[in-house]
Design a protein around this motif. Structure first.
Motif, PDB file in Angstrom:
ATOM      1  N   SER A 119     -50.815 -15.173   9.192  1.00 24.48           N
ATOM      2  CA  SER A 119     -50.022 -14.573   8.118  1.00 24.48           C
ATOM      3  C   SER A 119     -50.551 -13.221   7.655  1.00 24.48           C
ATOM      4  O   SER A 119     -49.774 -12.273   7.483  1.00 24.48           O
TER       5      SER A 119
ATOM      6  N   VAL B 206     -40.621 -16.305   9.846  1.00 29.54           N
ATOM      7  CA  VAL B 206     -41.505 -17.464   9.836  1.00 29.54           C
ATOM      8  C   VAL B 206     -42.640 -17.215  10.824  1.00 29.54           C
ATOM      9  O   VAL B 206     -42.404 -16.893  11.997  1.00 29.54           O
TER      10      VAL B 206
ATOM     11  N   CYS C 154     -43.740 -17.729   0.839  1.00 27.07           N
ATOM     12  CA  CYS C 154     -43.419 -19.131   0.583  1.00 27.07           C
ATOM     13  C   CYS C 154     -43.893 -20.001   1.741  1.00 27.07           C
ATOM     14  O   CYS C 154     -43.873 -19.577   2.899  1.00 27.07           O
TER      15      CYS C 154
ATOM     16  N   GLN D 196     -33.239 -16.601   2.990  1.00 29.42           N
ATOM     17  CA  GLN D 196     -33.732 -17.352   1.839  1.00 29.42           C
ATOM     18  C   GLN D 196     -32.680 -17.334   0.733  1.00 29.42           C
ATOM     19  O   GLN D 196     -32.151 -16.274   0.393  1.00 29.42           O
TER      20      GLN D 196
ATOM     21  N   HIS E 172     -46.593 -23.332   8.671  1.00 30.19           N
ATOM     22  CA  HIS E 172     -45.960 -22.012   8.693  1.00 30.19           C
ATOM     23  C   HIS E 172     -45.661 -21.507   7.281  1.00 30.19           C
ATOM     24  O   HIS E 172     -45.521 -22.307   6.339  1.00 30.19           O
TER      25      HIS E 172
ATOM     26  N   ALA F 251     -36.288 -13.404   5.694  1.00 29.12           N
ATOM     27  CA  ALA F 251     -37.723 -13.677   5.841  1.00 29.12           C
ATOM     28  C   ALA F 251     -37.994 -14.035   7.293  1.00 29.12           C
ATOM     29  O   ALA F 251     -37.093 -14.468   8.020  1.00 29.12           O
TER      30      ALA F 251
ATOM     31  N   GLU G 145     -43.218 -18.325   5.131  1.00 25.69           N
ATOM     32  CA  GLU G 145     -42.103 -17.390   5.216  1.00 25.69           C
ATOM     33  C   GLU G 145     -42.543 -16.067   4.597  1.00 25.69           C
ATOM     34  O   GLU G 145     -42.928 -16.021   3.419  1.00 25.69           O
TER      35      GLU G 145
ATOM     36  N   HIS H 179     -43.308 -22.609   4.454  1.00 29.37           N
ATOM     37  CA  HIS H 179     -42.135 -23.075   5.203  1.00 29.37           C
ATOM     38  C   HIS H 179     -42.288 -24.550   5.588  1.00 29.37           C
ATOM     39  O   HIS H 179     -41.371 -25.346   5.436  1.00 29.37           O
TER      40      HIS H 179
ATOM     41  N   ALA I 119     -36.302 -15.630  12.318  1.00 32.30           N
ATOM     42  CA  ALA I 119     -35.894 -15.037  11.039  1.00 32.30           C
ATOM     43  C   ALA I 119     -34.952 -16.010  10.337  1.00 32.30           C
ATOM     44  O   ALA I 119     -34.133 -16.675  10.979  1.00 32.30           O
ATOM     45  N   ILE I 120     -35.087 -16.101   9.015  1.00 31.71           N
ATOM     46  CA  ILE I 120     -34.247 -17.004   8.238  1.00 31.71           C
ATOM     47  C   ILE I 120     -33.744 -16.295   6.993  1.00 31.71           C
ATOM     48  O   ILE I 120     -34.308 -15.271   6.566  1.00 31.71           O
TER      49      ILE I 120
END
Length: 341
Positions: free
Chosen positions: A13, A7, A33, A59, A39, A5, A41, A35, A56-57
């Motif tokens: 968004s 952020v 979602c 999940q 913010h 995902a 995700e 964050h 970038a993360i």
């Protein structure tokens, strides 16, 4: 299962989602979602190449996205007849969801379901039309925290607004973007009914020198704020007052008020077209908006535009005419593009 995902700030968004979809990397099988307080995700299949994001993360066990409102309401026990009366469309404007609830049963439950679908939002409003000379919206809070102030980002333009006090039409999105594409750098534009900057901001961001006139003090306050928010205060001159009393010389004039050519009665001329023609230089472009019953398309707006130009001894050439959206039952929002000599 770990999924990727990106952020992004909450106000950005929807624009980010549009860009991710265009790039083909948005994963609509998962929910958006939260964050943190500022913010969200956005689920992606891979890091985007052209859409800005903060980081970038991965999940862990992300929630699947509910397919649509109908399925979500079915899961919550709504009958077929009840779901038929739920909102069929809505718009996400920054942190606010704007919908027509009509005779929807248990609107609070439907509003909560919409918030589950759009985690970037925190308030749901029922849109009840507009009222008064300044066309102020009639809305009510259906679900969420009830904060009607938001910043909506559209094609890179940031619109700060209070949806309980100023009108914003989601259906005009393409027309707002088009006006930014129409102008050339340095071109002089008069926007006679600027509102919060619907058309003025995209044109100023494109490099035009825009004079934006608005007589509703609340809308004008947001217009001035949005000039700063979009870094166009140098090219966007804001005027609080009646556009018929403004002296200007323009290469292009935008008349974004439905009754600018007159009301339903023939000959009911409020004088806006005469003021527009006074400001428009020979060979300039005129964009006229109108709300017209389908049986009178296109005779009414074309006839009134041509008659007004004839009274002013100006030659007019119609370059384009198009329907923007349905305004109400049997009535369409239309735009005429014309060159006036």
């Amino acid at each position: 299962m770990r999924r990727l995902a990106v952020v992004v700030p909450k106000p950005d968004s929807q624009t980010a989602i549009d860009g991710l979809e265009a790039e083909g990397v948005y994963d609509d099988r998962r929910k958006v979602c939260e964050h943190d307080a500022d913010h969200v995700e956005l689920p992606v299949t891979e890091e985007p190449a052209s859409v800005p994001f903060e980081r970038a993360i991965a999940q862990d066990d992300p929630d699947p996205r509910a397919p649509d409102l109908d399925d979500l309401l079915r899961e919550r026990g709504w009958t077929d007849a009840e779901r038929d009366r739920a909102p069929s469309s809505w718009a996400v404007l920054g942190s606010v969801i704007l919908a027509d609830f009509g005779d929807c049963p248990r609107p609070g439950e439907a509003g909560d379901a919409l918030l589950s679908l759009h985690r970037e939002a925190d308030t749901v409003l029922d849109r009840g039309g507009v009222d008064g000379e300044h066309r102020e919206p009639v809305v009510s809070v259906v679900a969420g925290v009830g904060d009607t102030e938001t910043v909506h980002v559209e094609h890179g333009t940031r619109y700060a607004m209070d949806l309980a006090e100023v009108m914003f039409s989601p259906g005009n999105k393409a027309e707002r973007a088009r006006m930014g594409d129409e102008v050339t750098r340095g071109e002089r534009v008069l926007d006679m009914f600027a509102g919060i900057g619907y058309f003025a901001l995209p044109m100023a961001r494109a490099g035009a020198q825009v004079t934006a006139v608005e007589k509703n003090p609340t809308a004008f306050r947001f217009l001035a704020e949005n000039a700063q928010l979009n870094d166009v205060a140098e090219t966007l001159d804001t005027i609080l007052g009646d556009c018929r009393e403004v002296e200007a010389s323009a290469d292009r004039v935008v008349m974004g008020y439905y009754d600018a050519l007159g009301g339903p009665v023939a000959g009911d001329d409020p004088g806006y077209l005469a003021a527009a023609l006074d400001a428009l230089d020979a060979g300039g472009m005129l964009h006229v908006h109108a709300a017209v019953p389908e049986p009178e398309l296109w005779d009414r707006p074309l006839g009134r535009l041509r008659a007004g130009c004839e009274r002013a001894d100006r030659a007019v050439e119609i370059l384009d005419r198009r329907r923007v959206k349905s305004h109400s039952e049997g009535v369409f929002h239309v735009v005429l593009d014309a060159r006036v000599d």
